[in-house]
Enzyme design. Structure first.
Site, PDB file in Angstrom:
ATOM      1  N   HIS A   1       3.341  -8.722  10.606  1.00  0.00           N
ATOM      2  CA  HIS A   1       3.318  -8.220   9.231  1.00  0.00           C
ATOM      3  C   HIS A   1       4.744  -7.829   8.856  1.00  0.00           C
ATOM      4  O   HIS A   1       5.125  -6.655   8.886  1.00  0.00           O
ATOM      5  CB  HIS A   1       2.379  -7.017   9.160  1.00  0.00           C
ATOM      6  CG  HIS A   1       1.846  -6.731   7.788  1.00  0.00           C
ATOM      7  ND1 HIS A   1       0.875  -7.493   7.185  1.00  0.00           N
ATOM      8  CD2 HIS A   1       2.146  -5.751   6.903  1.00  0.00           C
ATOM      9  CE1 HIS A   1       0.585  -6.989   5.998  1.00  0.00           C
ATOM     10  NE2 HIS A   1       1.350  -5.940   5.797  1.00  0.00           N
TER      11      HIS A   1
ATOM     12  N   ASP B   1       0.004 -11.020  13.050  1.00  0.00           N
ATOM     13  CA  ASP B   1      -0.174  -9.838  12.211  1.00  0.00           C
ATOM     14  C   ASP B   1      -1.226  -8.905  12.800  1.00  0.00           C
ATOM     15  O   ASP B   1      -2.371  -9.301  13.020  1.00  0.00           O
ATOM     16  CB  ASP B   1      -0.584 -10.280  10.803  1.00  0.00           C
ATOM     17  CG  ASP B   1      -0.389  -9.203   9.751  1.00  0.00           C
ATOM     18  OD1 ASP B   1      -0.406  -8.017  10.114  1.00  0.00           O
ATOM     19  OD2 ASP B   1      -0.232  -9.566   8.575  1.00  0.00           O
TER      20      ASP B   1
ATOM     21  N   TYR C   1       0.825  -1.214   0.000  1.00  0.00           N
ATOM     22  CA  TYR C   1       0.000   0.000   0.000  1.00  0.00           C
ATOM     23  C   TYR C   1       0.861   1.268   0.000  1.00  0.00           C
ATOM     24  O   TYR C   1       1.752   1.419   0.838  1.00  0.00           O
ATOM     25  CB  TYR C   1      -0.906  -0.031   1.216  1.00  0.00           C
ATOM     26  CG  TYR C   1      -2.073   0.930   1.187  1.00  0.00           C
ATOM     27  CD1 TYR C   1      -2.707   1.268   0.005  1.00  0.00           C
ATOM     28  CD2 TYR C   1      -2.567   1.481   2.368  1.00  0.00           C
ATOM     29  CE1 TYR C   1      -3.796   2.123  -0.011  1.00  0.00           C
ATOM     30  CE2 TYR C   1      -3.655   2.340   2.373  1.00  0.00           C
ATOM     31  CZ  TYR C   1      -4.257   2.656   1.164  1.00  0.00           C
ATOM     32  OH  TYR C   1      -5.343   3.509   1.148  1.00  0.00           O
TER      33      TYR C   1
ATOM     34  N   SER D   1       1.063  -7.931   1.252  1.00  0.00           N
ATOM     35  CA  SER D   1       0.132  -6.953   1.824  1.00  0.00           C
ATOM     36  C   SER D   1      -0.846  -6.488   0.742  1.00  0.00           C
ATOM     37  O   SER D   1      -1.572  -7.311   0.192  1.00  0.00           O
ATOM     38  CB  SER D   1       0.910  -5.794   2.451  1.00  0.00           C
ATOM     39  OG  SER D   1       0.094  -5.041   3.314  1.00  0.00           O
ATOM     40  N   GLN D   2      -0.888  -5.200   0.403  1.00  0.00           N
ATOM     41  CA  GLN D   2      -1.722  -4.797  -0.727  1.00  0.00           C
ATOM     42  C   GLN D   2      -1.357  -5.618  -1.958  1.00  0.00           C
ATOM     43  O   GLN D   2      -2.227  -6.036  -2.729  1.00  0.00           O
ATOM     44  CB  GLN D   2      -1.552  -3.311  -1.036  1.00  0.00           C
ATOM     45  CG  GLN D   2      -2.296  -2.884  -2.309  1.00  0.00           C
ATOM     46  CD  GLN D   2      -1.980  -1.464  -2.727  1.00  0.00           C
ATOM     47  OE1 GLN D   2      -2.774  -0.569  -2.497  1.00  0.00           O
ATOM     48  NE2 GLN D   2      -0.827  -1.249  -3.342  1.00  0.00           N
TER      49      GLN D   2
END
Length: 318
Positions: A301, A272, A95, A186-187
């Site tokens: 994360h 996470d 992100y 992630s994203q």
């Protein structure tokens, strides 16, 4: 976030299927979106990069026109003088970040793969964000367009960019369209799944702790500032809560993954707090294609030891 302290025990995670609603016209919405994407003229352009010369690779800046007329950029690398069509891997970033450096794509090129790494529109790379919408955007893209029609939500356009990139790469004569894979963290993990959902020819997907899943659960766990701050500033009594989460349902990856036909290698850290395990399992548990979950019990994360090697072997079939 330890599953026994705030999220869910593993036995509950393995059954959890999410809390964000799926809009009644969800499939119609995405079928129309793909029709819009297919009707657009991509105007593909490959420009040789000034990156240092690599004996076994050619490096290009790839540009194409996405939905809404935005000019989208990706890094594109291919092996030099391959005697036959090559497999390919599409890489997606986290992100607000960008497609990264050239050098970390060369391992796949050395294995005979073409590689494309997308710059998400409006984030840290050079892709454009040309959308004109009503209402606030705050600082982030999850709620960008939330006061307009679902068709104006920015992540709808980003999701379509992933499918369009796949379509473009598959059309290149040097690419074997039957073996194109996706990966990201992630994203980027979310987009690896989205791309496989919207482009059914994707062969394999390797998402790492994917974001953008089960937005209502994010809000419930206080793990997503954009949604929380939207309500604080613009709907403090949550009079529009049902409407807002229904709109977010259009871009919730847990509602898209049912379309996936690719083989999936899914990786999750059980501590996470950025993408809580329950949000990730909400997506994983709805994947009906062949799948495997790699669990990193004591990791959040972050970087997972040995995982990049697992993904490399998974994608390269070694």
């Amino acid at each position: 976030m330890n599953p026994s302290h705030g999220d869910m025990p593993l036995e509950e995670l393995e059954k959890y299927t999410g809390s964000t609603p799926c809009p009644a016209d969800f499939d119609i919405f995405w079928d129309k979106a793909l029709e819009e994407m297919s009707a657009a003229a991509p105007e593909v352009e490959l420009i040789p990069s000034d990156f240092v010369k690599v004996p076994f690779a050619e490096c290009f800046d790839l540009y194409f026109t996405g939905v809404g007329g935005a000019r989208i950029h990706a890094k594109y690398l291919r092996p030099k003088a391959s005697p036959k069509p090559c497999p390919a891997v599409l890489k997606f970033h986290g992100y607000a970040w960008h497609s990264g450096d050239w050098h970390d794509k060369l391992n796949y090129v050395a294995m005979g793969f073409c590689v494309a790494a997308l710059d998400c529109r409006g984030q840290g790379g050079t892709s454009e964000d040309t959308g004109c919408i009503k209402g606030p955007t705050l600082r982030g893209h999850i709620i960008r367009g939330i006061n307009d029609s679902p068709e104006k939500m920015l992540f709808r356009q980003i999701y379509l960019d992933t499918a369009q990139l796949a379509n473009i790469v598959m059309s290149f004569p040097e690419v074997d369209e039957s073996y194109v894979c996706t990966t990201g963290e992630s994203q980027g993990g979310a987009l690896a799944l989205v791309c496989a959902a919207l482009e059914p020819r994707i062969a394999k997907a390797a998402p790492v702790h994917p974001y953008l899943s089960d937005f209502k659960r994010y809000w419930y766990l206080d793990a997503q500032d954009e949604i929380k701050e939207y309500f604080r500033f613009f709907d403090p009594m949550h009079l529009r809560e049902k409407e807002i989460f229904n709109k977010l349902g259009y871009i919730d990856i847990q509602n898209l993954v049912k379309r996936i036909k690719a083989e999936v290698l899914f990786s999750t850290g059980l501590l996470d707090q950025v993408c809580p395990p329950s949000t990730q399992f909400a997506a994983y548990n709805k994947i009906s294609a062949a799948k495997q979950m790699l669990l990193f019990h004591d990791y959040a994360h972050e970087y997972y030891p040995q995982l990049n090697d697992y993904i490399f072997k998974f994608i390269c079939n070694i």
